[in-house]
Design an enzyme around this catalytic site. Structure first.
Site, PDB file in Angstrom:
ATOM      1  CG  ASP A 135      -2.051  -0.852   1.162  1.00 39.09           C
ATOM      2  OD1 ASP A 135      -2.782  -1.171  -0.234  1.00 39.09           O
ATOM      3  OD2 ASP A 135      -2.179  -1.505   2.634  1.00 39.09           O
TER       4      ASP A 135
HETATM    5  N1  URA Z   1      -1.394  -6.114   3.742  1.00 38.52           N
HETATM    6  C1  URA Z   1      -1.502  -4.626   3.568  1.00 38.52           C
HETATM    7  O1  URA Z   1      -1.962  -4.939   4.455  1.00 38.52           O
HETATM    8  N2  URA Z   1      -0.893  -3.956   3.494  1.00 38.52           N
HETATM    9  C2  URA Z   1       0.499  -3.585   2.182  1.00 38.52           C
HETATM   10  O2  URA Z   1       0.278  -2.967   2.159  1.00 38.52           O
HETATM   11  C3  URA Z   1       0.562  -5.491   2.543  1.00 38.52           C
HETATM   12  C4  URA Z   1       0.493  -6.200   3.644  1.00 38.52           C
END
Ligand code: URA
Length: 237
Positions: free
Chosen positions: A106
């Site tokens: 993310d």
């Molecule tokens: N899980 C998440 O919620 N976000 C990420 O960026 C990676 C794994």
């Protein structure tokens, strides 16, 4: 190995664009086996010929693999009309070889991200069938407890009915936790912890299989993977 064109070889090595490569060859800066290269179309065995640019040996590799310490605020994408992506952080040469991130972190997640131009490799790393464990360090609004650990171990069902594979959860002395997952569903770790009433405030990926984030890499830093590191990615638990 079948023979390949000199300009293709140099382009796959990320030396320059095809157009720039043709200019480099025409200006006599590229040599093959000690003699100035005659033309961009000349055919050679990329693993046997000694190809040099300005006297420096060019090591041929079709596929390239890098690790990056992804900083917060940057998208795990190749390009975006408006927002900065991880490809905006690498060198112009690296952008020319078709690198893309293996899976997504993310925008606000930091840590280990692999960049490659090897689609098959990326697919294997991402697929839950490969059983490659990804480890995340998470800070949550409240510390996880034994019930959370058991729920992760048994395999959570998220609010929308999504079933998760069994996952590891470990409470650390400072109240943060380590999460071990084998799949990479959308916002997976955040949704898993939220489903237990422990929303994530900070998330960082520490490892993929046996590959650990190099602690010497500052946020936004990257480097090529060593041969042994590349092999370690596929290591199962
Ligand atoms: N899980 C998440 O919620 N976000 C990420 O960026 C990676 C794994």
């Amino acid at each position: 190995m079948p023979k390949m064109r000199l300009d293709k070889l140099l382009s796959e090595c990320g030396v320059a664009s095809r157009k720039e490569i043709r200019q480099l060859i025409r200006s006599g800066r590229v040599s093959v086996d000690g003699a100035a290269a005659a033309s961009p179309e000349m055919k050679l065995d990329p693993y046997k010929a000694l190809v040099c640019l300005d006297g420096t040996k060019i090591e041929y590799a079709k596929y390239h693999y890098y690790m990056m310490n992804k900083p917060a605020g940057v998208l795990s994408a190749t390009d975006d009309g408006r927002q900065k992506t991880v490809l905006d952080l690498v060198t112009p040469e690296m952008r020319k070889i078709g690198l893309f991130p293996v899976g997504r972190l993310d925008k606000d997640t930091t840590g280990l991200l692999i960049l490659t131009n090897d689609g098959e490799f990326a697919h294997r790393v991402i697929s839950p069938r490969s059983e490659i464990v990804k480890v995340y360090h998470a800070r949550t609004e409240a510390p996880v407890d034994e019930a959370d650990i058991t729920a992760f171990k048994e395999g959570l069902t998220l609010g929308d009915g999504t079933k998760c594979l069994p996952a590891g959860l470990k409470l650390l002395p400072d109240g943060s936790c380590l999460v071990e997952v084998m799949e990479g569903k959308y916002h997976q770790v955040k949704r898993m912890l939220s489903s237990r009433g422990k929303p994530v405030t900070e998330l960082k990926r520490l490892s993929i299989g046996g590959l650990k984030l190099d602690k010497a890499l500052l946020p936004g830093g990257f480097r090529a993977l060593e041969e042994n590191e590349l092999c370690s990615v596929m290591k199962k638990k």
